[in-house]
Design a protein around this motif. Sequence first.
Motif, PDB file in Angstrom:
ATOM      1  N   LEU A 101     -18.015  84.807   6.794  1.00 15.39           N
ATOM      2  CA  LEU A 101     -16.957  85.034   7.777  1.00 15.39           C
ATOM      3  C   LEU A 101     -15.791  84.084   7.532  1.00 15.39           C
ATOM      4  O   LEU A 101     -14.620  84.475   7.632  1.00 15.39           O
ATOM      5  CB  LEU A 101     -17.502  84.850   9.194  1.00 15.39           C
ATOM      6  N   ALA A 102     -16.095  82.826   7.188  1.00 13.64           N
ATOM      7  CA  ALA A 102     -15.029  81.869   6.867  1.00 13.64           C
ATOM      8  C   ALA A 102     -14.235  82.337   5.646  1.00 13.64           C
ATOM      9  O   ALA A 102     -13.000  82.257   5.624  1.00 13.64           O
ATOM     10  CB  ALA A 102     -15.621  80.482   6.620  1.00 13.64           C
ATOM     11  N   ALA A 106     -13.972  85.394   4.707  1.00 13.38           N
ATOM     12  CA  ALA A 106     -13.236  86.571   5.153  1.00 13.38           C
ATOM     13  C   ALA A 106     -11.971  86.166   5.911  1.00 13.38           C
ATOM     14  O   ALA A 106     -10.902  86.767   5.733  1.00 13.38           O
ATOM     15  CB  ALA A 106     -14.135  87.438   6.036  1.00 13.38           C
ATOM     16  N   VAL A 107     -12.061  85.153   6.759  1.00 17.57           N
ATOM     17  CA  VAL A 107     -10.886  84.639   7.468  1.00 17.57           C
ATOM     18  C   VAL A 107      -9.860  84.113   6.462  1.00 17.57           C
ATOM     19  O   VAL A 107      -8.645  84.321   6.615  1.00 17.57           O
ATOM     20  CB  VAL A 107     -11.293  83.537   8.462  1.00 17.57           C
ATOM     21  N   GLN A 108     -10.349  83.421   5.449  1.00 23.45           N
ATOM     22  CA  GLN A 108      -9.457  82.944   4.383  1.00 23.45           C
ATOM     23  C   GLN A 108      -8.674  84.096   3.775  1.00 23.45           C
ATOM     24  O   GLN A 108      -7.452  84.020   3.590  1.00 23.45           O
ATOM     25  CB  GLN A 108     -10.288  82.252   3.294  1.00 23.45           C
ATOM     26  N   ASN A 109      -9.378  85.178   3.465  1.00 20.04           N
ATOM     27  CA  ASN A 109      -8.718  86.313   2.827  1.00 20.04           C
ATOM     28  C   ASN A 109      -7.754  87.018   3.763  1.00 20.04           C
ATOM     29  O   ASN A 109      -6.684  87.466   3.338  1.00 20.04           O
ATOM     30  CB  ASN A 109      -9.782  87.284   2.308  1.00 20.04           C
ATOM     31  N   LEU A 110      -8.103  87.102   5.044  1.00 15.88           N
ATOM     32  CA  LEU A 110      -7.181  87.713   5.998  1.00 15.88           C
ATOM     33  C   LEU A 110      -5.942  86.854   6.203  1.00 15.88           C
ATOM     34  O   LEU A 110      -4.819  87.366   6.245  1.00 15.88           O
ATOM     35  CB  LEU A 110      -7.891  87.940   7.328  1.00 15.88           C
ATOM     36  N   ALA A 111      -6.131  85.529   6.346  1.00 15.15           N
ATOM     37  CA  ALA A 111      -4.982  84.633   6.504  1.00 15.15           C
ATOM     38  C   ALA A 111      -4.073  84.716   5.281  1.00 15.15           C
ATOM     39  O   ALA A 111      -2.838  84.800   5.403  1.00 15.15           O
ATOM     40  CB  ALA A 111      -5.461  83.199   6.721  1.00 15.15           C
ATOM     41  N   TRP A 112      -4.684  84.698   4.114  1.00 19.07           N
ATOM     42  CA  TRP A 112      -3.936  84.824   2.857  1.00 19.07           C
ATOM     43  C   TRP A 112      -3.144  86.128   2.836  1.00 19.07           C
ATOM     44  O   TRP A 112      -1.947  86.151   2.554  1.00 19.07           O
ATOM     45  CB  TRP A 112      -4.941  84.761   1.713  1.00 19.07           C
ATOM     46  N   GLY A 113      -3.821  87.222   3.154  1.00 20.53           N
ATOM     47  CA  GLY A 113      -3.172  88.523   3.068  1.00 20.53           C
ATOM     48  C   GLY A 113      -2.066  88.715   4.087  1.00 20.53           C
ATOM     49  O   GLY A 113      -0.949  89.123   3.746  1.00 20.53           O
ATOM     50  N   PHE A 114      -2.332  88.409   5.356  1.00 19.82           N
ATOM     51  CA  PHE A 114      -1.339  88.671   6.393  1.00 19.82           C
ATOM     52  C   PHE A 114      -0.168  87.702   6.337  1.00 19.82           C
ATOM     53  O   PHE A 114       0.933  88.024   6.811  1.00 19.82           O
ATOM     54  CB  PHE A 114      -2.003  88.628   7.770  1.00 19.82           C
ATOM     55  N   LEU A 115      -0.376  86.514   5.780  1.00 19.65           N
ATOM     56  CA  LEU A 115       0.720  85.560   5.663  1.00 19.65           C
ATOM     57  C   LEU A 115       1.481  85.682   4.355  1.00 19.65           C
ATOM     58  O   LEU A 115       2.513  85.026   4.178  1.00 19.65           O
ATOM     59  CB  LEU A 115       0.184  84.132   5.819  1.00 19.65           C
ATOM     60  N   GLN A 116       0.993  86.532   3.424  1.00 22.23           N
ATOM     61  CA  GLN A 116       1.677  86.669   2.142  1.00 22.23           C
ATOM     62  C   GLN A 116       3.082  87.251   2.278  1.00 22.23           C
ATOM     63  O   GLN A 116       4.033  86.723   1.688  1.00 22.23           O
ATOM     64  CB  GLN A 116       0.839  87.511   1.183  1.00 22.23           C
ATOM     65  N   ILE A 155     -15.843  74.500   8.674  1.00 17.67           N
ATOM     66  CA  ILE A 155     -15.839  75.468   7.577  1.00 17.67           C
ATOM     67  C   ILE A 155     -14.806  76.557   7.843  1.00 17.67           C
ATOM     68  O   ILE A 155     -14.068  76.975   6.936  1.00 17.67           O
ATOM     69  CB  ILE A 155     -17.245  76.078   7.386  1.00 17.67           C
ATOM     70  N   MET A 156     -14.732  77.029   9.082  1.00 21.39           N
ATOM     71  CA  MET A 156     -13.757  78.062   9.417  1.00 21.39           C
ATOM     72  C   MET A 156     -12.325  77.553   9.238  1.00 21.39           C
ATOM     73  O   MET A 156     -11.466  78.265   8.714  1.00 21.39           O
ATOM     74  CB  MET A 156     -13.970  78.507  10.869  1.00 21.39           C
ATOM     75  N   LEU A 157     -12.075  76.302   9.669  1.00 21.01           N
ATOM     76  CA  LEU A 157     -10.720  75.758   9.543  1.00 21.01           C
ATOM     77  C   LEU A 157     -10.377  75.397   8.106  1.00 21.01           C
ATOM     78  O   LEU A 157      -9.275  75.666   7.638  1.00 21.01           O
ATOM     79  CB  LEU A 157     -10.576  74.528  10.441  1.00 21.01           C
ATOM     80  N   GLY A 158     -11.334  74.760   7.386  1.00 20.62           N
ATOM     81  CA  GLY A 158     -11.065  74.300   6.029  1.00 20.62           C
ATOM     82  C   GLY A 158     -11.102  75.423   5.013  1.00 20.62           C
ATOM     83  O   GLY A 158     -10.078  75.768   4.401  1.00 20.62           O
TER      84      GLY A 158
END
Length: 414
Positions: free
Chosen positions: A53-54, A56-66, A105-108
């Motif tokens: 899930l962490a 996955a959050v990384q990938n969503l943050a990366w994608g939506f902020l790109q 882990i979720m934040l980092g």
Amino acid sequence: MPTTVLRTLRPALPILIGASVMLSLSMGLRQSLGIFMQPLTHDIGISVADFTLAIAVQNLAWGFLQPPAGALTVRYGFRPVMMAGALLYVAGLVLMAAAQGLLAIMLGAGLLIGVSLACTAAAIAMSVATRATPPAVRSTVLGIVSGAGSLGALMAAPLGQVLSQAHGWRIGLVGFVILALALIPSAWFAGKVDRVPLPKPTGAEIRETSAGVALRGALGSAPFVVMTAAYFVCGMQLVFITTHLPSYLQFCGMDPMLSAQALGVIGGFNVLGSLFFGWAGGRWNKLMLLGMIYVARSLVLAWYFMSPPTATSTLVFAAMMGFLWLGVGPLVAGAVAEMFGLRWQAMIQGVAFMSHQIGSFLGAYGGGIIYDVFGSYTLAWRFGVALGLTAGVVQVAFALVRPSEPPLVAAGRG
């Protein structure tokens, strides 16, 4: 490459080297985080699904902020965006190494590294390289930069595995922190591209004056929309492999070092694939080549998972997938530049990449849920193969579609 071309590229070499190192480290470290999944989850008491899930959050943050990161490069320049991303990457790894529970882990691993990747990874690095090079050699240079982006995994995965086995996963992540510090100077040198003027506007850009017009032009272009949808499946397949291959091999009773070796082989063959598809993209239809990559990748995925893995089959699989891995990078970047020009390339490419990252979310988190529920990855790989074949065939079918006028001209008139 002719001597005159080399002379033309010489002033851009610091920019291209900086972009290549930045991309290599940001992608290589991120692709290798899966080697820490089993020891980390056991040590701090979280589940495989929590870890994924962490990611996955990384990938969503990366994608939506790109897309916003790409738009910020137009307003403030590439250097401030990339430098901020480099610092966030180091902070994310430090927080991950010191983690005592899921929140860190979720934040980092999740939020901070995800934001950083939007500022330092493929869309930004390839946009930097595109602006720094003349059109005649652009596709080949993009292939070289994309290939350099594979070298980070070739170094990071074995280093992290060796340190983790000898001293524990926290020391392995400290090794990653030290590597990540090199992002800072590489982002600084790549930022010299801000001094390179944009070329004179062409027919593709003549009426494009704002981010809104650029977005309307992109979303109204059938070839771009199809490429973006296929990119979703690309992200799902690749992140499923990088996140879950180590766990799958351990589940099958394989040597833990095999996963690091496989990720390293993927990184090594990434270089060859990126160079080849960068060269090929300068000669043949880029969108057609993308569709062929997706079909071939899905067939390789099906072949590997249809029988129990061996050390040989795993390394052969890694080599084949590596060759087909980052070859999409120069093709997507080149296609966006051809369709829409350079000014808003990072933002428009970011829109396509956002779709890629939604797929990455499903590949990471969905794979973890399927594993936790069914105790195997069978359903996950079958789903990935089916979608990959569909995406590849549709991409090939639409590859020859050409708009009657440049998309940004139509959007500007609208």
